[in-house]
Design a protein around this motif. Structure first.
Motif, mmCIF file in Angstrom:
data_model
loop_
_atom_site.group_PDB
_atom_site.id
_atom_site.type_symbol
_atom_site.label_atom_id
_atom_site.label_comp_id
_atom_site.label_asym_id
_atom_site.label_seq_id
_atom_site.Cartn_x
_atom_site.Cartn_y
_atom_site.Cartn_z
ATOM 1 N N LEU A 1 0.821 -1.214 0.000
ATOM 2 C CA LEU A 1 0.000 0.000 0.000
ATOM 3 C C LEU A 1 0.851 1.258 0.000
ATOM 4 O O LEU A 1 0.330 2.373 -0.020
ATOM 5 C CB LEU A 1 -0.888 0.016 1.253
ATOM 6 N N GLY A 2 2.163 1.086 0.100
ATOM 7 C CA GLY A 2 3.023 2.258 0.184
ATOM 8 C C GLY A 2 3.026 2.896 1.557
ATOM 9 O O GLY A 2 3.381 4.067 1.707
ATOM 10 N N PRO B 1 -3.052 8.996 -3.685
ATOM 11 C CA PRO B 1 -3.605 8.213 -2.564
ATOM 12 C C PRO B 1 -5.093 7.875 -2.739
ATOM 13 O O PRO B 1 -5.504 6.746 -2.486
ATOM 14 C CB PRO B 1 -3.377 9.138 -1.362
ATOM 15 N N ALA B 2 -5.883 8.849 -3.186
ATOM 16 C CA ALA B 2 -7.322 8.595 -3.291
ATOM 17 C C ALA B 2 -7.613 7.573 -4.395
ATOM 18 O O ALA B 2 -8.492 6.725 -4.260
ATOM 19 C CB ALA B 2 -8.061 9.894 -3.563
ATOM 20 N N ARG C 1 -5.538 5.206 -5.429
ATOM 21 C CA ARG C 1 -5.110 3.903 -4.921
ATOM 22 C C ARG C 1 -6.186 3.319 -4.007
ATOM 23 O O ARG C 1 -6.482 2.127 -4.044
ATOM 24 C CB ARG C 1 -3.797 4.041 -4.152
ATOM 25 N N ALA C 2 -6.802 4.199 -3.192
ATOM 26 C CA ALA C 2 -7.793 3.717 -2.232
ATOM 27 C C ALA C 2 -9.057 3.202 -2.923
ATOM 28 O O ALA C 2 -9.811 2.434 -2.337
ATOM 29 C CB ALA C 2 -8.148 4.841 -1.254
ATOM 30 N N TYR D 1 -7.762 -2.078 2.529
ATOM 31 C CA TYR D 1 -6.837 -2.707 3.471
ATOM 32 C C TYR D 1 -7.535 -2.865 4.812
ATOM 33 O O TYR D 1 -8.123 -1.914 5.338
ATOM 34 C CB TYR D 1 -5.589 -1.823 3.604
ATOM 35 N N GLY E 1 -15.709 3.475 4.899
ATOM 36 C CA GLY E 1 -15.150 2.805 3.729
ATOM 37 C C GLY E 1 -15.483 3.523 2.431
ATOM 38 O O GLY E 1 -14.854 3.274 1.402
ATOM 39 N N HIS F 1 -15.110 6.711 1.911
ATOM 40 C CA HIS F 1 -14.324 7.949 1.778
ATOM 41 C C HIS F 1 -13.672 8.146 0.417
ATOM 42 O O HIS F 1 -13.780 9.222 -0.154
ATOM 43 C CB HIS F 1 -13.267 8.013 2.881
ATOM 44 N N PRO F 2 -13.000 7.109 -0.126
ATOM 45 C CA PRO F 2 -12.313 7.349 -1.402
ATOM 46 C C PRO F 2 -13.275 7.671 -2.550
ATOM 47 O O PRO F 2 -12.849 8.180 -3.573
ATOM 48 C CB PRO F 2 -11.601 6.016 -1.677
ATOM 49 N N GLN G 1 -15.772 -0.390 0.818
ATOM 50 C CA GLN G 1 -14.879 0.366 -0.064
ATOM 51 C C GLN G 1 -15.016 -0.090 -1.515
ATOM 52 O O GLN G 1 -14.652 0.634 -2.427
ATOM 53 C CB GLN G 1 -13.433 0.184 0.428
ATOM 54 N N ARG H 1 -12.683 15.424 7.138
ATOM 55 C CA ARG H 1 -12.606 14.134 6.486
ATOM 56 C C ARG H 1 -11.459 13.282 7.055
ATOM 57 O O ARG H 1 -11.629 12.090 7.325
ATOM 58 C CB ARG H 1 -12.320 14.462 5.024
ATOM 59 N N LEU I 1 -10.146 5.001 12.601
ATOM 60 C CA LEU I 1 -9.723 3.610 12.427
ATOM 61 C C LEU I 1 -8.219 3.440 12.584
ATOM 62 O O LEU I 1 -7.691 2.364 12.308
ATOM 63 C CB LEU I 1 -10.144 3.113 11.039
ATOM 64 N N ALA J 1 -5.105 2.548 8.604
ATOM 65 C CA ALA J 1 -6.386 2.459 7.891
ATOM 66 C C ALA J 1 -6.700 3.796 7.224
ATOM 67 O O ALA J 1 -7.172 3.835 6.083
ATOM 68 C CB ALA J 1 -7.499 2.067 8.858
ATOM 69 N N ARG K 1 -4.603 6.040 6.121
ATOM 70 C CA ARG K 1 -3.772 6.204 4.923
ATOM 71 C C ARG K 1 -4.250 5.285 3.807
ATOM 72 O O ARG K 1 -4.234 5.659 2.633
ATOM 73 C CB ARG K 1 -2.305 5.922 5.260
ATOM 74 N N SER K 2 -4.692 4.077 4.168
ATOM 75 C CA SER K 2 -5.176 3.167 3.125
ATOM 76 C C SER K 2 -6.459 3.709 2.502
ATOM 77 O O SER K 2 -6.800 3.356 1.377
ATOM 78 C CB SER K 2 -5.391 1.767 3.690
ATOM 79 N N LEU K 3 -7.175 4.567 3.222
ATOM 80 C CA LEU K 3 -8.380 5.189 2.660
ATOM 81 C C LEU K 3 -8.039 6.412 1.813
ATOM 82 O O LEU K 3 -8.934 7.135 1.373
ATOM 83 C CB LEU K 3 -9.350 5.588 3.782
ATOM 84 N N GLY K 4 -6.760 6.671 1.627
ATOM 85 C CA GLY K 4 -6.357 7.748 0.735
ATOM 86 C C GLY K 4 -6.126 9.073 1.428
ATOM 87 O O GLY K 4 -6.054 10.117 0.781
ATOM 88 N N ILE K 5 -6.025 9.059 2.767
ATOM 89 C CA ILE K 5 -5.771 10.303 3.494
ATOM 90 C C ILE K 5 -4.265 10.519 3.588
ATOM 91 O O ILE K 5 -3.561 9.695 4.179
ATOM 92 C CB ILE K 5 -6.366 10.238 4.926
ATOM 93 N N PRO K 6 -3.718 11.605 3.017
ATOM 94 C CA PRO K 6 -2.284 11.867 3.173
ATOM 95 C C PRO K 6 -2.034 12.480 4.550
ATOM 96 O O PRO K 6 -2.358 13.643 4.788
ATOM 97 C CB PRO K 6 -1.969 12.859 2.048
#
Lengths: 258, 330
Positions: free
Chosen positions: A50-51, A71-72, A74-75, A80, A100, A102-103, A155, B210, B217, B221, B223-228
């Motif tokens: 996932l980086g 990031p978004a 990828r999500a 994950y 889930g 959010h992206p 997700q 957001r 979580l 989690a 970061r995996s949801l795309g939050i930098p």
């Protein structure tokens, strides 16, 4: 095309590699079991995919290098489910599962009809709709695990990395959860799931990847990977092997000490 | 979920009422109607001067600083996933206070009225840079808390040192009183200095909604949801430094608002860390305006310090919270 491809992935913590030169790929429709003893590097490998941690080698998602994906973006492709089951605030199960989405949402946007449908489906799939209005922090360990699974399912990503999702689940719910992962595979999604239960791994995964001390020790169909010789080399155990109509049964029975 | 929709309008109405109450209360003792008329039309020059130059800045500062403290508290509690977090935890308040105390001590404050708030703001930003430097841009919550505690303690120790070395007891007591926090005798200069920082800081903190949701979580989690999370940290720390630093710069260190207000309102918004942000801003504004009104009602002659009052009111709330938490966990 493979959804996830690792090419000579290496993760170092200090001088020694935690994940050492691992290459394999996951195609759509596969449920790949990631097995190996404690400390073999399973969680580290997932986080590197996932980086979340720096790694050497290449990770490609849907054929594109991980670093090229925002990031978004990828999500929306990879979901994950971490091993740590952290829930910081007593928000409702429903609200937690909706995280889930959010992206898929623009900042500040309300849940769309598609979002609500995805949450609904995820609640059903993980069998947690019965306690949708309860505070997520007040659930039992197994219920909490299923709620977090529902969050990852909501997700709706084509690739799911699930780190020990059945730890702490009773046998019925563990079987249900593995069946859910199988459904994802049947829908054309792909799953990488780390497991310690060898029978669950043998019966529910299309393929197994066995790590030991960060290195890929074996990869292939469950029967081949779970051979007595490989189990002895990887875990230092002997196992009872059998089979019924629905697949292999592998139960560790004794310790082999060198 | 109808009651939740009413939370923000209700808090907004309470804040507005307290803002008007703050405007109408003062030693001039003019009736409410005449005071408001003077404020809006300026037809009674003496009263209009009181309203426009004394009461309006004071009420505006109460509104802005209260909102900044409540919002920063909610943002930091959400970011650090720690219900005990408050704006002071990251060293911002202590360092702003140190900057202000240095302005007193060196005599700059007496020479140049702007020196005190500017040095306090400088302290707040220096502390934030130091905390980020110590904890790293991408580090976890725990290292950030530890860095904040370290910087806070250092700033506190240096403040004590300045008090210790203070040449005359009057300067020391002046510093002590300033540190207790107050909105008395503030002017438009303070509003125009602090206002932009408070507004900008609050704007940054509101962008966190957001990110804070996803952080429920945990960091992986989220970061995996795309939050930098690097951006999250920059927003949380930069916003707090600007909003709270500016607040401390013009009103001194006012404690407990940032800790208690998010706590009280969290159950009201269903524990959602994002919905808590605007609610805590309004709640903080209400709390500080109410405290300032109370300070003027209880002891109009004694200039009761605002920080003392917020702590006196806040601590019992907190004790009740601890008590109910204990019973729930038992």
């Amino acid at each position: 095309m493979s959804l996830l491809a690792l090419d000579r992935l290496t993760v170092r913590r200090g001088p020694c590699p935690v994940v050492d030169d691992v290459s394999f790929a996951i195609r759509a429709g596969e449920v790949v079991g990631l097995i190996g003893p404690n400390g073999a590097g399973k969680t580290t490998l997932m986080r590197a995919c996932l980086g979340l941690i720096p790694a050497e080698g290449r990770v490609a998602i849907t054929g594109r290098p991980l670093a090229e994906l925002a990031p978004a973006e990828r999500a929306r492709i990879v979901a994950y489910l971490p091993q740590e089951r952290e829930i910081a605030w007593p928000i409702t199960v429903e609200a937690l599962v909706a995280l889930g989405r959010h992206p898929h949402r623009r900042p500040g946007a309300r849940l769309s009809a598609a979002d609500r449908a995805a949450v609904e489906t995820a609640l059903e799939m993980a069998e947690v709709s019965a306690f949708r209005t309860r505070p997520a922090t007040e659930l039992s360990g197994g219920e909490r695990a299923r709620v977090l699974m529902a969050r990852a399912l909501a997700q709706e990503a084509p690739l799911l990395l699930a780190d020990e999702p059945v730890a702490g689940l009773d046998p019925a719910h563990a079987l249900d959860l593995m069946e859910t992962l199988g459904h994802l595979g049947a829908e054309g999604k792909a799953v990488l799931v780390s497991l310690h239960d060898l029978t669950l791994a043998a019966r529910h995964c299309t393929r197994l990847v066995l790590l030991r001390a960060g290195r890929l020790l074996a990869e292939g169909p469950p029967e081949a990977v779970l051979s007595p010789a490989t189990l002895a080399a990887a875990y230092g155990v002997s196992a009872f092997h059998a089979a019924d109509a629905r697949g292999p049964i592998v139960v560790p029975t004794g310790r082999i000490r060198p | 979920m109808t009651p939740q929709r009413l939370v923000l309008p209700l808090l907004g109405a309470v804040t507005l009422a307290l803002f008007v109450a703050s405007l109408l209360l003062g030693p001039a003792g003019a009736p409410a109607g005449r005071s408001l008329a003077a404020l809006l039309t300026g037809d009674n020059p003496a009263l209009a001067l009181v309203m426009r130059e004394i009461r309006l800045p004071r009420a505006l500062l109460g509104l802005g600083i209260g909102a900044a403290l409540g919002l920063a508290g909610a943002a930091l509690q959400g970011y650090l996933r720690n219900p005990l977090a408050e704006p002071g935890l990251l060293g911002v308040s202590a360092a702003a206070a140190l900057g202000a105390v240095l302005a007193f001590y060196t005599g700059l404050a007496a020479l140049l009225p702007l020196a005190l708030p500017l040095m306090a703001l400088g302290g707040a930003f220096a502390a934030t840079l130091l905390v980020v430097g110590l904890a790293g841009v991408a580090g976890g919550a725990l290292t950030l808390i530890l860095a904040g505690v370290a910087v806070s303690s250092l700033a506190g120790a240096l403040t004590s040192l300045v008090l210790n070395l203070s040449p005359n007891p009057f300067a020391a007591s002046e510093i002590m009183f300033w540190l207790l926090g107050s909105l008395a005798d503030r002017s438009w200069m303070h509003v125009t200095l602090a206002g932009p920082f408070i507004l900008a800081g609050m704007g940054l903190l509101l962008l966190l909604a957001r990110d804070l949701e996803a952080l429920t979580l945990g960091e992986d989690a989220a970061r995996s949801l795309g939050i930098p999370l690097g951006r999250t940290r920059a927003l949380a720390l930069g916003g707090t430094a600007a909003a709270v630093g500016a607040g401390v710069a013009v009103a001194g260190a006012i404690g407990f608002v940032g800790l208690v207000v998010p706590h009280l309102l969290r159950p009201v918004v269903g524990h959602s860390p994002s919905r808590l942000l605007p609610a805590a801003a309004l709640g903080g504004a209400s709390f500080l305006l109410a405290a300032d009104v109370a300070a003027r009602l209880i002891a109009p002659e004694r200039d009761l310090k605002l920080g003392v009052l917020t702590a006196l009111v806040g601590a019992p709330f907190f004790l009740r919270l601890v008590w109910t938490t204990r019973r729930r966990l038992a």
